[in-house]
Design a protein around this motif. Structure first.
Motif, PDB file in Angstrom:
ATOM      1  N   ALA A  80       8.783   2.405  31.605  1.00 21.69           N
ATOM      2  CA  ALA A  80       7.343   2.124  31.516  1.00 21.69           C
ATOM      3  C   ALA A  80       7.119   0.706  31.011  1.00 21.69           C
ATOM      4  O   ALA A  80       6.226  -0.003  31.499  1.00 21.69           O
ATOM      5  N   GLN A  81       7.927   0.274  30.055  1.00 22.86           N
ATOM      6  CA  GLN A  81       7.839  -1.098  29.537  1.00 22.86           C
ATOM      7  C   GLN A  81       8.041  -2.104  30.659  1.00 22.86           C
ATOM      8  O   GLN A  81       7.304  -3.080  30.775  1.00 22.86           O
ATOM      9  N   ARG A  82       9.053  -1.873  31.478  1.00 22.82           N
ATOM     10  CA  ARG A  82       9.319  -2.791  32.589  1.00 22.82           C
ATOM     11  C   ARG A  82       8.172  -2.797  33.589  1.00 22.82           C
ATOM     12  O   ARG A  82       7.791  -3.850  34.105  1.00 22.82           O
ATOM     13  N   ALA A  83       7.601  -1.633  33.861  1.00 23.81           N
ATOM     14  CA  ALA A  83       6.481  -1.551  34.800  1.00 23.81           C
ATOM     15  C   ALA A  83       5.266  -2.303  34.259  1.00 23.81           C
ATOM     16  O   ALA A  83       4.575  -3.013  35.008  1.00 23.81           O
ATOM     17  N   ILE A  84       5.018  -2.195  32.984  1.00 21.00           N
ATOM     18  CA  ILE A  84       3.899  -2.927  32.377  1.00 21.00           C
ATOM     19  C   ILE A  84       4.164  -4.424  32.443  1.00 21.00           C
ATOM     20  O   ILE A  84       3.261  -5.214  32.725  1.00 21.00           O
ATOM     21  N   GLY A  85       5.396  -4.817  32.219  1.00 19.86           N
ATOM     22  CA  GLY A  85       5.752  -6.231  32.341  1.00 19.86           C
ATOM     23  C   GLY A  85       5.496  -6.758  33.740  1.00 19.86           C
ATOM     24  O   GLY A  85       4.971  -7.864  33.915  1.00 19.86           O
ATOM     25  N   ARG A  86       5.853  -5.951  34.738  1.00 24.94           N
ATOM     26  CA  ARG A  86       5.589  -6.359  36.134  1.00 24.94           C
ATOM     27  C   ARG A  86       4.090  -6.480  36.383  1.00 24.94           C
ATOM     28  O   ARG A  86       3.630  -7.418  37.040  1.00 24.94           O
ATOM     29  N   ALA A  87       3.323  -5.552  35.854  1.00 26.15           N
ATOM     30  CA  ALA A  87       1.870  -5.602  36.022  1.00 26.15           C
ATOM     31  C   ALA A  87       1.296  -6.857  35.372  1.00 26.15           C
ATOM     32  O   ALA A  87       0.444  -7.548  35.953  1.00 26.15           O
ATOM     33  N   SER A 114      -4.487  -8.459  27.587  1.00 27.83           N
ATOM     34  CA  SER A 114      -4.546  -8.021  26.185  1.00 27.83           C
ATOM     35  C   SER A 114      -4.336  -6.523  26.071  1.00 27.83           C
ATOM     36  O   SER A 114      -3.609  -6.046  25.193  1.00 27.83           O
ATOM     37  N   GLN A 115      -4.976  -5.782  26.951  1.00 23.66           N
ATOM     38  CA  GLN A 115      -4.824  -4.328  26.932  1.00 23.66           C
ATOM     39  C   GLN A 115      -3.394  -3.918  27.275  1.00 23.66           C
ATOM     40  O   GLN A 115      -2.822  -3.027  26.640  1.00 23.66           O
ATOM     41  N   LEU A 116      -2.812  -4.573  28.272  1.00 24.97           N
ATOM     42  CA  LEU A 116      -1.436  -4.263  28.640  1.00 24.97           C
ATOM     43  C   LEU A 116      -0.466  -4.651  27.532  1.00 24.97           C
ATOM     44  O   LEU A 116       0.516  -3.954  27.285  1.00 24.97           O
ATOM     45  N   SER A 117      -0.746  -5.738  26.850  1.00 28.85           N
ATOM     46  CA  SER A 117       0.092  -6.163  25.734  1.00 28.85           C
ATOM     47  C   SER A 117       0.059  -5.124  24.616  1.00 28.85           C
ATOM     48  O   SER A 117       1.099  -4.777  24.049  1.00 28.85           O
ATOM     49  N   ALA A 118      -1.118  -4.628  24.309  1.00 27.61           N
ATOM     50  CA  ALA A 118      -1.247  -3.604  23.269  1.00 27.61           C
ATOM     51  C   ALA A 118      -0.537  -2.321  23.681  1.00 27.61           C
ATOM     52  O   ALA A 118       0.148  -1.679  22.870  1.00 27.61           O
ATOM     53  N   LEU A 119      -0.675  -1.955  24.942  1.00 25.90           N
ATOM     54  CA  LEU A 119      -0.002  -0.765  25.444  1.00 25.90           C
ATOM     55  C   LEU A 119       1.512  -0.937  25.385  1.00 25.90           C
ATOM     56  O   LEU A 119       2.240  -0.023  24.976  1.00 25.90           O
ATOM     57  N   MET A 126     -11.509 -11.894  33.101  1.00 17.21           N
ATOM     58  CA  MET A 126     -11.185 -10.485  33.192  1.00 17.21           C
ATOM     59  C   MET A 126      -9.671 -10.252  33.097  1.00 17.21           C
ATOM     60  O   MET A 126      -9.235  -9.308  32.489  1.00 17.21           O
ATOM     61  N   ALA A 127      -8.894 -11.144  33.709  1.00 17.01           N
ATOM     62  CA  ALA A 127      -7.440 -10.985  33.653  1.00 17.01           C
ATOM     63  C   ALA A 127      -6.940 -11.046  32.217  1.00 17.01           C
ATOM     64  O   ALA A 127      -6.004 -10.345  31.854  1.00 17.01           O
ATOM     65  N   SER A 128      -7.592 -11.877  31.396  1.00 14.88           N
ATOM     66  CA  SER A 128      -7.198 -11.992  29.995  1.00 14.88           C
ATOM     67  C   SER A 128      -7.410 -10.677  29.254  1.00 14.88           C
ATOM     68  O   SER A 128      -6.586 -10.274  28.438  1.00 14.88           O
ATOM     69  N   LEU A 129      -8.514  -9.998  29.557  1.00 15.20           N
ATOM     70  CA  LEU A 129      -8.782  -8.705  28.941  1.00 15.20           C
ATOM     71  C   LEU A 129      -7.714  -7.691  29.344  1.00 15.20           C
ATOM     72  O   LEU A 129      -7.180  -6.973  28.501  1.00 15.20           O
ATOM     73  N   HIS A 130      -7.389  -7.667  30.628  1.00 16.18           N
ATOM     74  CA  HIS A 130      -6.357  -6.745  31.098  1.00 16.18           C
ATOM     75  C   HIS A 130      -5.011  -7.081  30.464  1.00 16.18           C
ATOM     76  O   HIS A 130      -4.267  -6.175  30.074  1.00 16.18           O
TER      77      HIS A 130
END
Length: 64
Positions: free
Chosen positions: A51-58, A7-12, A1-5
């Motif tokens: 937002a980019q930095r926040a996604i990186g942290r996530a 992937s989604q975060l990477s696309a975002l 499941m983490a891999s799916l998330h």
């Protein structure tokens, strides 16, 4: 499941990166004649970078 998330975060992240580049280019293009609009666009670019930095942290927190 983490891999799916991840992937989604990477696309975002890629979408946000593209948007930030487009916003910055537009701001540079109009800066000389529309300084108020350019300032607003630079603010939007900074928000997208945050937002980019926040996604990186996530993404990093999902790895652990």
């Amino acid at each position: 499941m983490a891999s799916l998330h991840d992937s989604q975060l990477s696309a975002l992240a890629a979408t946000i990166d593209d948007a930030a580049e487009r916003v910055a280019a537009m701001a540079e293009d109009i800066q000389a004649r529309e300084s108020e609009a350019a300032t607003a666009l630079y603010e939007a670019e900074r928000s997208l970078q945050m937002a980019q930095r926040a996604i990186g942290r996530a993404r990093r927190s999902l790895e652990s």
